[in-house]
Design an enzyme around this catalytic site. Structure first.
Site, mmCIF file in Angstrom:
data_model
loop_
_atom_site.group_PDB
_atom_site.id
_atom_site.type_symbol
_atom_site.label_atom_id
_atom_site.label_comp_id
_atom_site.label_asym_id
_atom_site.label_seq_id
_atom_site.Cartn_x
_atom_site.Cartn_y
_atom_site.Cartn_z
ATOM 1 N N ASP A 1 -4.255 2.470 14.093
ATOM 2 C CA ASP A 1 -3.431 3.141 13.101
ATOM 3 C C ASP A 1 -4.040 4.510 12.853
ATOM 4 O O ASP A 1 -4.901 4.958 13.606
ATOM 5 C CB ASP A 1 -3.285 2.310 11.831
ATOM 6 C CG ASP A 1 -4.580 2.181 11.024
ATOM 7 O OD1 ASP A 1 -5.609 2.767 11.435
ATOM 8 O OD2 ASP A 1 -4.559 1.503 9.986
ATOM 9 N N ARG B 1 0.842 -1.202 0.000
ATOM 10 C CA ARG B 1 0.000 0.000 0.000
ATOM 11 C C ARG B 1 0.875 1.249 0.000
ATOM 12 O O ARG B 1 1.513 1.573 0.994
ATOM 13 C CB ARG B 1 -0.926 0.015 1.216
ATOM 14 C CG ARG B 1 -1.749 1.304 1.302
ATOM 15 C CD ARG B 1 -2.995 1.180 2.162
ATOM 16 N NE ARG B 1 -2.704 1.090 3.588
ATOM 17 C CZ ARG B 1 -3.649 1.145 4.537
ATOM 18 N NH1 ARG B 1 -4.933 1.266 4.199
ATOM 19 N NH2 ARG B 1 -3.322 1.048 5.814
#
Length: 531
Positions: free
Chosen positions: A447, A165
């Site tokens: 996160d 990613r």
């Protein structure tokens, strides 16, 4: 020690070139960075400007809807290109930052695939980005190893399929300038990975596979597709070699899922229900609506009306187009020192994956190696020995605009929930500033996406007419300011390294971001300027 490297004309690098960095910052890799930046940076900036314009219209009361001009795509009879064998079975995907030990453990975890993350679970400081690329290069060649605290880490014979990613369109790479301007962080991450690993991955029976975050429209997907086409030509790869899964993690992208798949149809590997960023996006896009209000974060689950509509629409859309549908993250993690709490947490993960598998999803995410077997069991119960269940069509699902915008539950909002958001926000921001973007907090793996929910909820509760605690008190900026020092003290007491200098600064940032008049689009944007 800073070394020198040869730079293409018009490129400047302000980050330190440490020993080993030259293996990544090669002439071929930097040439591609420059080529892509010059070709596509203007379009990136135009699309970011469109985001601002759309946000202003939503602030003024407009509501999103399916696009009339793309109805022919939604109604058309088309499918994406065939999925390569290495991506056919994705029952369990594990995610995590590009830190060396994490990369080894995730690839060894027993998951089908591993999304290694240069974005939300990674503090994008210069060293993390470059050492992450070194780790990727070693992992693809299966030479990655580590000696740490008397332990040896190396890859097993069987490892997960690697998916990368890169950063989203909104994030710059401030240490690299092309023609005097910062470049796209995503283009930088993507180009370096492609040059060093694409052909090696193909030789090993896989390929360059990506997850694409934070998109808000099919035009943003078109930009990625054009970058893929140019990159494949530049590297001498057949068109369609790159495969990318798009995270549907914004409320606007939910209205353009068909169109996003269509733009990437030669390069598509399906869609993922990026649930935590999706909740944050809903709060952000309707932040000025006095009638909008969501309950405590813990109450906003995948069974909430708007989340259920989103999940089922994503599933139906993907399978109609012969594309994988991947479920979102179970943020719970094993609780080693409390068997009772651990059983409750594992039950939550079990229910989450069982629901996704029964609905028809082809796989789902976990954040910890200890959850892989549990999640795999739930998908295997439904799929048996099939790699996926793309053949499970859902013509029974009909999702309307109003269902996607049915934002409930609105209550309860509790003092405990408010304090939880403040505590998590300070803890996460302090850790992020210290260089770690993936943090276990209160038995959840946090996160940037989950931290965004925490700070945006506090901001919105202060402003919403419905931002009232269950005991009748209105959430106010003064109430939040009074709680921040108390929660900072708890973080300093409880967090590993909580006595470090980044936590008081994190408390200041959280107070500013949650109580100021203006709403920061992403918390990582001002934070990035501090590292």
């Amino acid at each position: 020690m800073t070394l020198s490297i040869s730079l293409p004309q018009g490129m400047e690098i302000t980050g330190d070139i440490k020993p080993g960095y030259g293996t990544i910052l090669t002439t071929e890799a930097l040439d591609l960075v420059v080529k892509l930046s010059r070709e596509f940076e203007a379009r990136r900036q135009q699309l970011l400007a469109v985001r601002v314009e759309r946000a202003q219209r939503l602030d003024a009361g407009e509501r999103p809807d399916f696009l009339p001009e793309t109805a022919h795509i939604r109604n058309g009879d088309w499918t994406i290109a065939p999925i390569p064998p290495a991506l056919a079975c994705r029952r369990v995907e594990i995610t995590g930052p590009v830190e060396r030990k994490m990369v080894i453990n995730a690839l060894n975890s027993g998951a089908d695939s591993y999304m290694t993350d240069f974005e939300d679970s990674n503090t994008p400081n210069w060293d993390n980005q470059i050492t992450g690329q070194i780790n990727m290069k070693d992992a693809v060649r299966r030479t990655i190893a580590l000696e740490q605290n008397g332990k040896s880490y190396k890859l097993n014979d069987k490892i997960a399929t690697l998916v990368v990613r890169p950063r989203g369109w909104h994030l710059d790479e401030k240490h690299v300038l092309v023609d005097g301007k910062r470049i796209s962080g995503g283009i930088f991450d993507f180009a370096l990975f492609m040059v060093h690993n694409a052909k090696e991955q193909l030789a090993r029976g896989a390929g360059p596979y990506f997850y694409l975050p934070k998109m808000e429209s099919h035009l943003e997907a078109r930009l990625w597709n054009d970058i893929f086409v140019m990159t494949q030509t530049a590297l001498g790869l057949p068109q369609g070699t790159i495969k990318a899964t798009v995270l549907i993690e914004t409320i606007l992208a939910a209205f353009e899922m068909d169109e996003i798949l269509y733009e990437l149809r030669d390069h598509s590997a399906g869609l993922n229900a990026g649930r935590w960023d999706y909740i944050f996006s809903c709060i952000k896009k309707f932040k000025l609506d006095k009638e909008f209000c969501l309950a405590d974060r813990a109450k906003v689950t995948m069974t909430a009306p708007f989340m259920r509509a989103y999940a089922l629409l994503l599933l139906k859309t993907c399978h109609k187009r012969q594309a994988p549908a991947i479920g979102g993250m179970a943020a719970l993690i094993p609780i080693k020192n409390d068997p009772e709490k651990n059983e409750v947490a594992m039950g939550g993960v079990r229910n989450d994956k069982a629901r996704d598998a029964t609905d028809g999803y082809d796989g789902g995410w976990v954040a910890h190696p200890g959850l892989v077997a549990l999640a795999m069991t739930e998908f295997t119960k439904v799929l048996g020995d099939k790699p996926n269940q793309i053949d499970k069509q859902r013509p029974d699902v009909e999702v309307t605009r109003d269902q996607l915008l049915d934002f409930k539950p609105e209550a309860p909002i509790t003092e405990a929930g408010l304090r939880y958001n403040i505590n998590v926000g300070i803890h996460y921001l302090g850790s992020w500033l210290a260089g770690n973007g993936c943090v276990p907090i209160h038995n959840l793996m946090e996160d940037a996406a989950t931290a965004e929910i925490s700070r945006s909820q506090v901001w919105q509760w202060i402003r919403s007419d419905k931002g009232v605690l269950e005991d009748g008190r209105k959430v106010t900026a003064d109430m939040v300011r009074a709680m921040i020092p108390e929660e900072l003290a708890k973080v300093q007491r409880d967090a590993p390294g909580g006595d470090g200098p980044t936590y008081p600064r994190a408390a200041q940032i959280f107070e500013q971001m949650s109580t100021s008049t203006d709403f920061a689009e992403f918390l990582t944007l001002p934070l990035y300027e501090e590292i």
